[in-house]
Scaffold this motif. Structure first.
Motif, short mmCIF file in Angstrom:
data_model
loop_
_atom_site.label_atom_id
_atom_site.label_comp_id
_atom_site.label_asym_id
_atom_site.label_seq_id
_atom_site.Cartn_x
_atom_site.Cartn_y
_atom_site.Cartn_z
N ASN A 129 0.85 -1.19 0.00
CA ASN A 129 0.00 0.00 0.00
C ASN A 129 0.88 1.24 0.00
OD1 ASN A 129 -2.99 -0.74 0.42
ND2 ASN A 129 -1.91 -2.08 1.85
N VAL A 130 0.31 2.36 -0.41
CA VAL A 130 1.03 3.63 -0.36
C VAL A 130 1.15 4.04 1.11
CG1 VAL A 130 0.92 6.08 -0.97
CG2 VAL A 130 0.23 4.35 -2.63
N ALA A 131 2.34 4.50 1.50
CA ALA A 131 2.56 4.94 2.87
C ALA A 131 1.68 6.14 3.19
CB ALA A 131 4.02 5.31 3.07
N SER A 132 1.22 6.20 4.44
CA SER A 132 0.44 7.33 4.92
C SER A 132 0.73 7.49 6.41
CB SER A 132 -1.05 7.11 4.68
OG SER A 132 -1.49 5.95 5.35
N ASN A 133 0.46 8.66 6.95
CA ASN A 133 0.73 8.93 8.35
C ASN A 133 -0.07 7.97 9.24
OD1 ASN A 133 2.20 10.58 10.16
ND2 ASN A 133 0.35 11.68 10.69
N GLY A 134 0.63 7.22 10.11
CA GLY A 134 -0.01 6.29 11.03
C GLY A 134 -0.21 4.88 10.49
N ILE A 135 0.25 4.59 9.28
CA ILE A 135 0.04 3.26 8.68
C ILE A 135 0.84 2.20 9.43
CG2 ILE A 135 1.90 3.44 6.96
CD1 ILE A 135 -0.07 2.06 4.96
N ALA A 136 0.25 1.03 9.60
CA ALA A 136 0.93 -0.12 10.21
C ALA A 136 1.63 -0.89 9.09
CB ALA A 136 -0.07 -1.01 10.94
N VAL A 177 2.40 -8.66 15.43
CA VAL A 177 1.15 -8.70 14.68
C VAL A 177 1.16 -9.95 13.81
CG1 VAL A 177 2.07 -7.18 12.87
CG2 VAL A 177 -0.39 -7.39 13.15
N SER A 178 0.10 -10.71 13.87
CA SER A 178 0.07 -11.98 13.12
C SER A 178 0.07 -11.77 11.61
CB SER A 178 -1.16 -12.79 13.54
OG SER A 178 -2.34 -12.09 13.23
N SER A 179 -0.38 -10.61 11.14
CA SER A 179 -0.45 -10.39 9.69
C SER A 179 0.91 -10.11 9.06
CB SER A 179 -1.40 -9.23 9.38
OG SER A 179 -0.93 -8.03 9.95
N CYS A 180 1.98 -10.09 9.85
CA CYS A 180 3.32 -9.85 9.30
C CYS A 180 4.20 -11.10 9.33
CB CYS A 180 4.00 -8.70 10.05
SG CYS A 180 3.30 -7.10 9.62
N GLY A 181 3.60 -12.27 9.47
CA GLY A 181 4.38 -13.50 9.44
C GLY A 181 5.46 -13.50 10.51
N GLN A 182 6.70 -13.70 10.08
CA GLN A 182 7.81 -13.80 11.01
C GLN A 182 8.37 -12.44 11.44
OE1 GLN A 182 11.06 -15.74 9.00
NE2 GLN A 182 10.90 -14.42 7.22
N TYR A 183 7.83 -11.35 10.90
CA TYR A 183 8.37 -10.02 11.16
C TYR A 183 7.59 -9.26 12.23
CZ TYR A 183 10.99 -10.90 6.94
OH TYR A 183 11.83 -11.45 6.00
N LEU A 184 8.28 -8.40 12.93
CA LEU A 184 7.68 -7.48 13.87
C LEU A 184 6.90 -6.45 13.06
CD1 LEU A 184 7.86 -6.91 16.97
CD2 LEU A 184 9.73 -5.35 16.46
N GLY A 185 5.79 -5.98 13.58
CA GLY A 185 5.05 -4.91 12.92
C GLY A 185 5.49 -3.57 13.46
N GLY A 186 5.14 -2.51 12.76
CA GLY A 186 5.49 -1.17 13.22
C GLY A 186 4.51 -0.13 12.70
N ARG A 187 4.57 1.06 13.28
CA ARG A 187 3.75 2.17 12.82
C ARG A 187 4.67 3.24 12.25
NH1 ARG A 187 0.51 2.14 16.33
NH2 ARG A 187 -1.20 1.32 15.11
N LEU A 188 4.28 3.79 11.10
CA LEU A 188 5.05 4.87 10.48
C LEU A 188 4.31 6.19 10.64
CD1 LEU A 188 6.16 3.36 7.04
CD2 LEU A 188 7.36 3.31 9.24
N ASN A 189 5.09 7.23 10.86
CA ASN A 189 4.55 8.58 10.88
C ASN A 189 5.48 9.49 10.09
OD1 ASN A 189 3.44 7.46 13.75
ND2 ASN A 189 2.04 8.90 12.78
N VAL A 190 4.91 10.54 9.54
CA VAL A 190 5.70 11.55 8.83
C VAL A 190 6.54 12.28 9.88
CG1 VAL A 190 5.60 13.64 7.43
CG2 VAL A 190 3.96 11.79 7.04
N ALA A 191 7.83 12.45 9.59
CA ALA A 191 8.73 13.11 10.53
C ALA A 191 8.41 14.60 10.65
CB ALA A 191 10.18 12.92 10.07
N TYR A 192 8.62 15.13 11.84
CA TYR A 192 8.50 16.57 12.09
C TYR A 192 9.50 16.92 13.18
CZ TYR A 192 5.58 14.90 15.95
OH TYR A 192 5.12 14.23 17.06
#
Length: 155
Positions: free
Chosen positions: A76-83, A102-117
């Motif tokens: 998906n296209v990145a957006s503020n707050g996307i998991a 998060v189970s939807s990421c298989g073997q990887y840790l999940g994370g949240r992205l935000n636009v830097a300020y």
């Protein structure tokens, strides 16, 4: 077409594309393909050698029968707050502000992205965007576990 479609990243001429692969009886053991324009929610196979198109992130990953022995990934296209999943590229000007299981990421840790300020608290596993620097590190943050956090500034 015999078999289900398999999507694999492929660079287009000046535009990002994804290659849709599928098995046919006409090509023997080889796969044939059709080029598709990248779109939100598109499923690709994790065996792609090409990078994701600029600005796209991996939002889920898991077993996918159309991808043979590789995991399928939803982009998906990145957006503020996307998991996102931990194996996702981090677009320019975004930082990781949380890590979680998060189970939807298989073997990887999940994370949240935000636009830097200026003054944002980012997890220490986050890239530092161009023009920013770490003004404080070693900050304890349960959101960033198992990493610490750091303050980023740009002025």
């Amino acid at each position: 077409m015999a078999g289900a479609p398999v999507i694999r990243a492929h660079p287009g001429r000046g535009r990002s594309r994804l290659l849709l692969l599928y098995t046919t009886n006409n090509c023997g053991p080889y796969q044939t393909g059709r080029i598709n324009t990248v779109s939100n929610g598109m499923r690709i196979c994790g065996n792609s050698n090409d990078p994701l198109p600029s600005g796209y992130v991996i939002t889920s990953e898991g077993p996918d029968s159309t991808c043979s022995q590789w995991y399928g990934e939803t982009v998906n296209v990145a957006s503020n707050g996307i998991a996102v999943c931990g194996n996702s590229p981090i677009p320019a000007n975004y930082v990781i502000t949380a890590n979680f299981q998060v189970s939807s990421c298989g073997q990887y840790l999940g994370g949240r992205l935000n636009v830097a300020y200026n003054g944002i608290i980012a997890c220490a596993d986050s890239p530092t965007p161009p023009g920013y620097w770490v003004s404080a590190n070693g900050i304890q943050s349960s959101a960033c576990s198992p990493y610490q956090a750091e303050r980023l500034n740009n002025s």
